[in-house]
Motif scaffolding. Structure first.
Motif, PDB file in Angstrom:
ATOM      1  N   ILE A 262       0.819  -1.173   0.002  1.00  8.68           N
ATOM      2  CA  ILE A 262       0.071   0.050  -0.082  1.00  8.68           C
ATOM      3  C   ILE A 262       0.883   1.274  -0.054  1.00  8.68           C
ATOM      4  N   GLU A 263       1.903   1.129   0.554  1.00  9.76           N
ATOM      5  CA  GLU A 263       2.846   2.341   0.653  1.00  9.76           C
ATOM      6  C   GLU A 263       3.288   2.585  -0.590  1.00  9.76           C
ATOM      7  N   ASN A 264       3.929   1.578  -1.307  1.00  8.61           N
ATOM      8  CA  ASN A 264       4.348   1.781  -2.928  1.00  8.61           C
ATOM      9  C   ASN A 264       3.300   2.390  -3.580  1.00  8.61           C
ATOM     10  N   ILE A 265       1.945   1.798  -3.340  1.00  6.77           N
ATOM     11  CA  ILE A 265       0.823   2.454  -4.314  1.00  6.77           C
ATOM     12  C   ILE A 265       0.723   3.866  -4.084  1.00  6.77           C
ATOM     13  N   ILE A 266       0.822   4.293  -2.920  1.00  8.88           N
ATOM     14  CA  ILE A 266       0.728   5.598  -2.368  1.00  8.88           C
ATOM     15  C   ILE A 266       1.547   6.334  -3.081  1.00  8.88           C
ATOM     16  N   LYS A 267       3.064   6.028  -3.196  1.00  6.87           N
ATOM     17  CA  LYS A 267       4.064   6.474  -3.871  1.00  6.87           C
ATOM     18  C   LYS A 267       3.810   6.752  -5.333  1.00  6.87           C
ATOM     19  N   GLU A 268       3.198   5.589  -5.952  1.00  7.75           N
ATOM     20  CA  GLU A 268       2.942   5.588  -7.434  1.00  7.75           C
ATOM     21  C   GLU A 268       1.939   6.440  -7.737  1.00  7.75           C
ATOM     22  N   CYS A 269       0.882   6.789  -6.971  1.00  8.63           N
ATOM     23  CA  CYS A 269      -0.428   7.382  -7.123  1.00  8.63           C
ATOM     24  C   CYS A 269       0.073   9.114  -6.854  1.00  8.63           C
ATOM     25  N   ASP A 270       0.926   9.292  -6.082  1.00  7.25           N
ATOM     26  CA  ASP A 270       1.109  10.745  -5.654  1.00  7.25           C
ATOM     27  C   ASP A 270       2.032  11.352  -7.012  1.00  7.25           C
ATOM     28  N   ALA A 271       1.366  11.420  -8.151  1.00 11.24           N
ATOM     29  CA  ALA A 271       2.090  12.036  -9.542  1.00 11.24           C
ATOM     30  C   ALA A 271       2.686  13.322  -8.867  1.00 11.24           C
TER      31      ALA A 271
END
Length: 393
Positions: A262-271
């Motif tokens: 989830i932490e990685n998803i947050i980083k990827e989604c924070d364009a």
């Protein structure tokens, strides 16, 4: 009170002349020869005679009843008093009884008229209106085949034909809508196919650039582009199976998942790299990775659009759930809109002048619910907070 001045004066004179006879009486009832009732008392207040029961027999009670009190003179001196009864109370009671009878008769007449009017109203208005209501209920329930019975003999008779025409138009409209939905689905399928082609080309070019570049920073950028292209490819694939109006058909496959993912998803989604703090605690949750990318993408996109401030991500445990909160400092939304902000096509008053369709939070709320969790929104004092609850494994 009627005026009997002459008769009262004559009675006073007669009583004075017969005082020796009258003074010998003691609380005696006598027949009145006058048009009024009276009582005679001596100077000591002793009742000598009276002509009516329940009348004033003392000066004080006579004063309270507004009776006429006159002195009886004998040989130039006052020997007693004549109390002439004031019949106002009896007259008022009689008048009240007559008024009550009249009012009761009028009320009974009005009730009878009301009953007759109600029967007519029910036959001419209520029953026909009930038929229209039942017809509307059937139409609302999807029954567009049963026609409305025509009846021109009531107040709504002229409307029945119009209502049935409306049913026919709704029936035709439904057929047109079904055809439009079918056409839209076909269009989405065609667009999905057309989108997949350039996405595949992008992925191919990115893969090539990753092989030929030597710069590590460039490789990281290309890897991110490749990841985004994969997301687009997966989302486009879903367009074959569901549309926004058929959200329940979106497939959600939750499974065990580490909070590190989830932490990685947050980083990827924070364009736009607005997340200044991301405190994600270690745990295992029940979630769908692909759908989480959609959820966080929607949340960050809304924050960029409506708040345009730094974003803070925190987490904590709450009664068997893992909660992640995404907060900005954009001022939030009016409190009265918090209950409706997650409804389909609903946009807050702060959305004026900004592009959007009002379905991001609605879709996110649905997807988190399908994972067995919950999405809620609140104002945090500085801005807006979205809370995501995930089941712990």
């Amino acid at each position: 009170m009627p005026q009997y001045t002459t008769e009262i004066n004559r009675l006073i004179i007669d009583t004075g002349e017969k005082w020796d006879e009258i003074s010998s009486l003691d609380n005696d009832f006598v027949e009145s020869g006058e048009a009024f009732d009276y009582a005679v008392i001596d100077n000591e207040g002793r009742l000598l005679c009276y002509t009516k029961e329940d009348m004033s027999t003392t000066v004080s009670s006579a004063t309270g009843h507004y009776d006429i009190i006159r002195d009886i003179g004998v040989n130039g001196e006052t020997a007693g008093k004549l109390i002439v009864h004031n019949p106002y109370a009896e007259q008022k009671h009689s008048s009240d009884v007559r008024n009550a009878i009249m009012i009761g008769s009028m009320a009974a007449l009005m009730i009878m008229i009301s009953v007759v009017y109600f029967i007519i109203l029910r036959k001419r208005v209520v029953d026909p209106f009930r038929k229209l209501k039942n017809f509307a209920v059937r139409v609302a329930g999807g029954d567009l085949e049963t026609p409305l019975e025509m009846d021109r003999g009531n107040i709504f008779g002229a409307f029945t034909e119009s209502f049935d025409i409306m049913r026919e138009e709704l029936k035709a409209s439904r057929k047109r809508e079904e055809a439009a939905v079918k056409s839209r689905k076909e269009l989405i399928a065609e667009l999905s196919h057309d989108i997949k082609t350039p996405v595949s080309s992008i992925k191919a070019m990115v893969d090539y650039l990753e092989l030929v570049t030597q710069d590590e920073e460039t490789k990281e950028t290309l890897k991110s582009i490749n990841s985004k292209a994969d997301r687009i490819d997966k989302l486009v694939l879903n367009m074959f199976h569901a549309t926004l109006e058929e959200l329940e058909q979106l497939e959600v496959n939750p499974q065990e998942m580490s909070s590190r993912e989830i932490e990685n998803i947050i980083k990827e989604c924070d364009a736009l790299k607005r997340v200044t703090e991301a405190d994600i605690k270690d745990c295992m949750v029940y979630a769908d990775k692909l759908r989480l990318e959609q959820v966080f993408g929607n949340i960050f996109s809304n924050s960029y659009k409506y708040a345009d401030t730094e974003i803070r991500v925190t987490s904590f445990f709450d009664d068997g759930f893992f909660v992640i909160e995404v907060s900005d400092k954009g001022g939030g939304v009016p409190d009265e809109e918090l209950d409706i902000i997650m409804e389909k096509f609903c946009r807050g008053t702060n959305a004026a002048g900004k592009e959007g369709s009002g379905i991001g939070l609605y879709i996110s709320h649905y997807l988190i619910g399908q994972m067995g969790g919950e999405l809620t929104c609140r104002n945090n004092g500085e801005g807006f907070t979205v809370s995501l609850s995930f089941r712990l494994i």
